[in-house]
Design an enzyme around this catalytic site. Sequence first.
Site, PDB file in Angstrom:
ATOM      1  N   LYS A  13      -4.089   9.862   4.044  1.00  0.00           N
ATOM      2  CA  LYS A  13      -5.276   9.816   4.675  1.00  0.00           C
ATOM      3  C   LYS A  13      -5.082   8.641   6.048  1.00  0.00           C
ATOM      4  O   LYS A  13      -5.673   8.460   6.874  1.00  0.00           O
ATOM      5  CB  LYS A  13      -5.467   8.084   3.194  1.00  0.00           C
ATOM      6  CG  LYS A  13      -5.462   8.951   2.487  1.00  0.00           C
ATOM      7  CD  LYS A  13      -5.800   8.423   1.093  1.00  0.00           C
ATOM      8  CE  LYS A  13      -4.647   7.060   0.203  1.00  0.00           C
ATOM      9  NZ  LYS A  13      -3.829   7.069  -0.043  1.00  0.00           N
ATOM     10  N   ARG A  88     -10.296   2.804  -5.845  1.00  0.00           N
ATOM     11  CA  ARG A  88      -9.138   3.107  -6.168  1.00  0.00           C
ATOM     12  C   ARG A  88      -8.991   3.048  -7.753  1.00  0.00           C
ATOM     13  O   ARG A  88      -8.016   3.046  -8.731  1.00  0.00           O
ATOM     14  CB  ARG A  88      -8.253   2.316  -6.002  1.00  0.00           C
ATOM     15  CG  ARG A  88      -6.887   3.266  -5.651  1.00  0.00           C
ATOM     16  CD  ARG A  88      -5.859   2.140  -4.359  1.00  0.00           C
ATOM     17  NE  ARG A  88      -4.830   2.703  -4.266  1.00  0.00           N
ATOM     18  CZ  ARG A  88      -4.656   2.603  -2.985  1.00  0.00           C
ATOM     19  NH1 ARG A  88      -5.129   2.459  -1.937  1.00  0.00           N
ATOM     20  NH2 ARG A  88      -3.071   2.690  -2.819  1.00  0.00           N
ATOM     21  N   ARG A 126       8.392   7.344   5.511  1.00  0.00           N
ATOM     22  CA  ARG A 126       7.814   6.433   6.490  1.00  0.00           C
ATOM     23  C   ARG A 126       7.467   5.546   6.911  1.00  0.00           C
ATOM     24  O   ARG A 126       8.849   4.689   6.814  1.00  0.00           O
ATOM     25  CB  ARG A 126       6.571   6.324   5.493  1.00  0.00           C
ATOM     26  CG  ARG A 126       5.141   5.521   5.864  1.00  0.00           C
ATOM     27  CD  ARG A 126       4.086   5.208   5.420  1.00  0.00           C
ATOM     28  NE  ARG A 126       3.878   5.090   4.083  1.00  0.00           N
ATOM     29  CZ  ARG A 126       3.503   4.934   3.673  1.00  0.00           C
ATOM     30  NH1 ARG A 126       1.982   5.678   3.462  1.00  0.00           N
ATOM     31  NH2 ARG A 126       2.559   4.487   1.897  1.00  0.00           N
ATOM     32  N   ARG A 159       8.024   0.043   4.795  1.00  0.00           N
ATOM     33  CA  ARG A 159       6.908  -0.726   3.989  1.00  0.00           C
ATOM     34  C   ARG A 159       8.078  -1.097   2.519  1.00  0.00           C
ATOM     35  O   ARG A 159       9.327  -0.774   1.922  1.00  0.00           O
ATOM     36  CB  ARG A 159       5.993  -0.010   3.844  1.00  0.00           C
ATOM     37  CG  ARG A 159       4.932  -0.153   4.617  1.00  0.00           C
ATOM     38  CD  ARG A 159       3.595   0.209   3.983  1.00  0.00           C
ATOM     39  NE  ARG A 159       3.189   0.206   2.637  1.00  0.00           N
ATOM     40  CZ  ARG A 159       1.917   0.748   2.216  1.00  0.00           C
ATOM     41  NH1 ARG A 159       1.081   1.392   3.297  1.00  0.00           N
ATOM     42  NH2 ARG A 159       1.657   0.940   0.918  1.00  0.00           N
ATOM     43  N   ARG A 170       4.309   3.405  -8.299  1.00  0.00           N
ATOM     44  CA  ARG A 170       2.515   4.371  -6.996  1.00  0.00           C
ATOM     45  C   ARG A 170       2.368   4.839  -8.158  1.00  0.00           C
ATOM     46  O   ARG A 170       0.770   5.189  -7.992  1.00  0.00           O
ATOM     47  CB  ARG A 170       2.747   3.380  -6.240  1.00  0.00           C
ATOM     48  CG  ARG A 170       3.295   2.055  -5.868  1.00  0.00           C
ATOM     49  CD  ARG A 170       3.685   2.201  -3.817  1.00  0.00           C
ATOM     50  NE  ARG A 170       2.641   2.946  -3.141  1.00  0.00           N
ATOM     51  CZ  ARG A 170       2.984   2.814  -1.720  1.00  0.00           C
ATOM     52  NH1 ARG A 170       4.494   3.376  -1.141  1.00  0.00           N
ATOM     53  NH2 ARG A 170       2.343   3.181  -1.048  1.00  0.00           N
TER      54      ARG A 170
END
Length: 215
Positions: A13, A88, A126, A159, A170
């Site tokens: 996203k 969400r 990431r 992160r 998550r």
Amino acid sequence: MKVVLLGPPGAGKGTQAARIAEYLDVPSVASGDLFRDHQKRDTELGRLARSYMQRGVLVPDEVTISMVTEWIETEAGTGGFLLDGFPRTLGQAEALDGALSNTDGLDRVLYIRVSNDELVRRLTGRLVCRGCGATFHRVSNPPPAHGACEDCGGELYEREDDRPEAVGKRLEVYFSETAPLIDYYREAGILREVDGEQSIDEVGRVLIGEIGSGS
Ligand code: ADP
Ligand code: AMP
């Protein structure tokens, strides 16, 4: 146009948001970035959000909804926008509908579909820029050889919630709380589903094509 990017953590996203917002010529925001900005400024909301984000669970609806609806009021007014990572939960989706009740409402929800194995691979590789928030991946979207951000030269970091322990939580939270929004928006007739397991450029091209597709 008022557009939402929907999909599991790691779907891409954030990677696609800038190009879609530029194409639409609208302001865009990621709710996760708003929370990270509060943390950087060490606000009360930032400290509260951190305790949830570290565990890989959602920040409670009431604070999240007021933070994002305030952003809409100040940055977008009654014009268009692109939201990444909000809503969400069903509560957030209903609150967004309420906040837009004096407009034509959302035009499109673009759902980026990616398999679980690929999500884990993406999240655990990431890298994010501390300066501008741009996102890279160690393997599939590597930063320049000097190891700094391609866009602003900022430092890249991993992160905290991309650690394998938080990633599992998550994804679990995504399936229980966020995935029901797929049907919510499908029933509203504004959902467009895109295969997120193509190259970054191809996903972007298909998403932009879906924005204009008939209702
Ligand atoms: P989200 O905002 O949905 O959590 P990101 O945009 O941060 O996801 O992307 C997660 C990771 O996957 C990043 O490391 C990014 O570089 C990488 N990525 C994004 N899109 C693709 C793609 N189409 N193919 C391979 N890797 C991708
Ligand atoms: P993201 O940057 O989208 O991956 O979000 C990181 C974290 O911020 C999430 O795991 C949540 O803890 C929190 N967060 C972001 N957006 C929301 C939202 N719409 N509702 C609740 N929590 C959120």
